[in-house]
Design a protein around this motif. Structure first.
Motif, PDB file in Angstrom:
ATOM      1  N   TYR A 165      35.276  46.961  41.114  1.00 39.79           N
ATOM      2  CA  TYR A 165      35.548  48.169  40.294  1.00 39.79           C
ATOM      3  C   TYR A 165      34.485  49.431  40.916  1.00 39.79           C
ATOM      4  O   TYR A 165      33.365  49.557  40.266  1.00 39.79           O
ATOM      5  N   GLU A 167      39.888  35.241  40.783  1.00 39.02           N
ATOM      6  CA  GLU A 167      40.530  36.438  40.712  1.00 39.02           C
ATOM      7  C   GLU A 167      39.373  37.370  40.588  1.00 39.02           C
ATOM      8  O   GLU A 167      38.767  37.463  39.611  1.00 39.02           O
ATOM      9  N   ARG A 175      43.807  35.732  49.350  1.00 36.22           N
ATOM     10  CA  ARG A 175      44.642  36.684  49.273  1.00 36.22           C
ATOM     11  C   ARG A 175      43.712  38.040  49.065  1.00 36.22           C
ATOM     12  O   ARG A 175      42.828  37.897  48.337  1.00 36.22           O
ATOM     13  N   PHE A 201      41.742  37.021  45.747  1.00 35.20           N
ATOM     14  CA  PHE A 201      42.439  35.958  44.756  1.00 35.20           C
ATOM     15  C   PHE A 201      42.278  34.671  45.978  1.00 35.20           C
ATOM     16  O   PHE A 201      42.442  34.948  47.087  1.00 35.20           O
ATOM     17  N   PRO A 235      37.249  47.602  33.334  1.00 40.81           N
ATOM     18  CA  PRO A 235      37.975  47.648  32.250  1.00 40.81           C
ATOM     19  C   PRO A 235      36.920  46.752  31.325  1.00 40.81           C
ATOM     20  O   PRO A 235      36.199  45.902  31.440  1.00 40.81           O
ATOM     21  N   THR A 259      40.304  43.584  45.557  1.00 37.14           N
ATOM     22  CA  THR A 259      40.744  42.303  44.967  1.00 37.14           C
ATOM     23  C   THR A 259      40.741  41.193  46.087  1.00 37.14           C
ATOM     24  O   THR A 259      40.927  41.235  47.056  1.00 37.14           O
ATOM     25  N   ARG A 288      39.494  50.224  44.013  1.00 41.31           N
ATOM     26  CA  ARG A 288      39.438  48.575  43.737  1.00 41.31           C
ATOM     27  C   ARG A 288      39.655  47.838  44.795  1.00 41.31           C
ATOM     28  O   ARG A 288      40.493  48.128  45.514  1.00 41.31           O
ATOM     29  N   TRP A 293      37.358  36.657  37.389  1.00 42.93           N
ATOM     30  CA  TRP A 293      38.080  35.789  36.420  1.00 42.93           C
ATOM     31  C   TRP A 293      38.115  34.395  37.122  1.00 42.93           C
ATOM     32  O   TRP A 293      38.685  34.453  38.170  1.00 42.93           O
ATOM     33  N   GLU A 296      43.032  48.885  46.871  1.00 39.83           N
ATOM     34  CA  GLU A 296      44.004  50.269  46.473  1.00 39.83           C
ATOM     35  C   GLU A 296      42.880  51.204  45.551  1.00 39.83           C
ATOM     36  O   GLU A 296      42.177  50.600  44.603  1.00 39.83           O
ATOM     37  N   THR A 310      37.542  41.369  41.418  1.00 37.11           N
ATOM     38  CA  THR A 310      37.688  42.896  41.663  1.00 37.11           C
ATOM     39  C   THR A 310      36.800  43.602  41.610  1.00 37.11           C
ATOM     40  O   THR A 310      35.988  43.561  40.510  1.00 37.11           O
ATOM     41  N   ILE A 347      43.851  42.519  47.946  1.00 36.68           N
ATOM     42  CA  ILE A 347      44.473  43.861  47.787  1.00 36.68           C
ATOM     43  C   ILE A 347      43.458  44.799  47.543  1.00 36.68           C
ATOM     44  O   ILE A 347      42.522  44.691  46.769  1.00 36.68           O
TER      45      ILE A 347
END
Lengths: 374, 100
Positions: free
Chosen positions: A227, A223, A189, A200, A133, A198, A196, A235, A193, A225, A191
């Motif tokens: 890509y 955080e 944590r 945390f 992004p 990620t 991506r 971040w 999907e 990620t 994720i």
């Protein structure tokens, strides 16, 4: 027994960052090592950045040692001129250019002031929907500047003797933050999907260490990620001695060979209210040094470890197998992708037991140090 | 084309253990999503979705709209609540088995 496995015979499908767009915008050809070869990067008269195979399709001359002539890159060997579309545009000494005179070109995109290229061993068209992004407030295209963020600090670290999957593994690796980077991960944590992945994490620095993230007064909320296979945006909300800073860290790489890659990281800091640009730049320099030091701690581990296909995990470890299953999609022909490679997966590590033990260990280290000083 | 190829046959079994063993199906109490869940402890949670479940979850569907948003980085609170209920009702065994 450790299963070392075999390294892949291909390079990942997806967007790869070559560096800051501005570093290629001086009207000269630039060399970037990637995907087992050398690439040539140059800016044409419209300001567009172009990327081709660095070796001339004619007789293999090194285009990165040539010249930019008009919009084209000219080979130093016989002056063949190549356009950004991969076609030979002119051979000054020839009556006509052979129609077949094409070379390998990479599709490009500029994101967050950085040049990205699409790689796919199957030769598919670039998928612009899965670009990283645009970061709001961060300068995007060449020539833009940002009022809210400092300029990128950009570092390049060539790594020999490791496959870039070692770098990816960190996404799921909770405990190494204590041992390698000297912080307590208090919350962790993941994720995964689609394309991506990620991580945390909330962490605080170890008071018994001063390198890496070791510092009793350093709190991080992170955080991060990926890509695609090679470009991570991290971040970070950094709280140092009560002073909060928003930091964005780009962690990206380009594979250069079967067991080597070029690691690059960039740092930008949101300029704090009431602080002049010079001070904001100083803050970004300090954080670049800190996170840069963190990467070097990882590099030392990677260069001395062996690859492992069958890591033996304990229940406090992160989801290494699921992360690798996700990562494998980029090395798999599109026709052979399996749903589980891209299906959403969430994981939260229980850090309670680990932190109890680590707090006690750090307390013991501090007590030992104090008694030695008396 | 070969990728990261294990050279030991037992590696495939390990991959299966860590990614599939002990997963229990949990149905969301608010939508038709069904996911596979594993809990190594009260605090640890592993949630395996599939495409059908993601499709059924209105919360995740709502977030998909905003591309580039960081919303999708959180779990669905309704599903997490449903997992908590399943834990309270004893449907999900808590505790790892030898690290997996």
């Amino acid at each position: 027994m450790l299963d070392h496995g075999t390294t892949p015979l291909r390079y990942a499908r997806g967007w790869h960052c070559l560096g800051l767009a501005s570093s290629f915008a001086d009207g000269k050809p630039h060399a970037v090592h990637g995907f087992g070869t050398k690439l040539v990067v140059w800016q044409d008269s419209q300001g567009k950045l172009n990327v081709l195979d660095g070796y001339c399709r004619h007789m293999g001359g090194d285009l990165t040692q040539g010249e930019v002539k008009g919009d084209h890159v000219a080979c130093p060997f016989h002056d063949w001129r190549w356009g950004g579309d991969g076609k030979c545009k002119e051979i000054p000494y020839a009556r006509r250019v052979p129609l077949r005179a094409r070379t390998h070109r990479y599709e490009t995109a500029v994101r967050n002031g950085q040049l990205l290229i699409w790689n796919d061993p199957e030769g598919s068209a670039a998928d612009h929907d899965i670009l990283p992004p645009e970061l709001p407030g961060v300068a995007q295209q060449l020539g833009e500047t940002s009022d809210t963020y400092t300029d990128w600090r950009w570092e390049v670290v060539p790594i020999e003797g490791s496959h870039c999957r070692e770098l990816i593994d960190n996404v799921a690796d909770m405990a190494h933050f204590y041992y390698v980077h000297f912080s307590f991960p208090t919350s962790f944590r993941n994720i995964f999907e689609g394309t991506r992945a990620t991580q945390f994490m909330e962490s605080k620095g170890r008071p018994d260490k001063s390198e890496g993230y070791g510092d009793a007064e350093l709190f991080l909320k992170s955080e991060a990620t990926y890509y695609g296979p090679a470009y991570m945006i991290n971040w970070l909300e950094v709280d140092y001695k009560g002073f909060e800073t928003e930091v964005i860290l780009i962690n990206c790489h380009i594979p250069t060979g079967p067991d080597s890659f070029t690691l690059m990281y960039g740092i930008t800091v949101k300029k704090p209210e009431g602080i002049d640009d010079k001070t904001a730049d100083y803050i970004s320099k300090k954080y670049a040094e800190m996170f840069g030091g963190g990467f070097l701690q990882d590099v030392h581990i990677w260069q001395n470890k062996v690859p492992v296909q069958n890591p033996l995990l304990c229940e406090e470890d992160g989801p290494v197998y699921q992360l690798r299953r996700w990562y494998e999609q980029f090395y798999t022909d599109v026709a052979d992708l399996k749903p589980e490679m891209t299906d959403r997966f969430e994981f939260e590590v229980d850090t309670t037991k680990a932190n109890e033990y680590w707090q006690a260990e750090v307390a013991a280290n501090l007590a030992k140090r104090e008694s030695a000083e008396v | 084309m070969p990728s990261f190829v294990p050279t030991s046959p037992t590696t495939l079994e390990e991959q299966r253990l860590y990614t599939q063993a002990r997963l229990v199906e949990v149905a969301c109490l608010d939508c038709l999503a069904k996911v596979a869940v594993k809990k190594n402890s009260e605090h640890h949670t592993s949630i395996q979705w599939n495409a059908e479940a993601v499709e059924a979850c209105p919360e995740l569907g709502r977030r998909e709209g905003a591309s580039g948003s960081r919303d999708g980085h959180r779990g669905c609170p309704r599903l997490l609540a449903s997992i908590d209920v399943a834990v309270r009702e004893g449907q999900i065994p808590i505790g790892a088995e030898d690290g997996y």
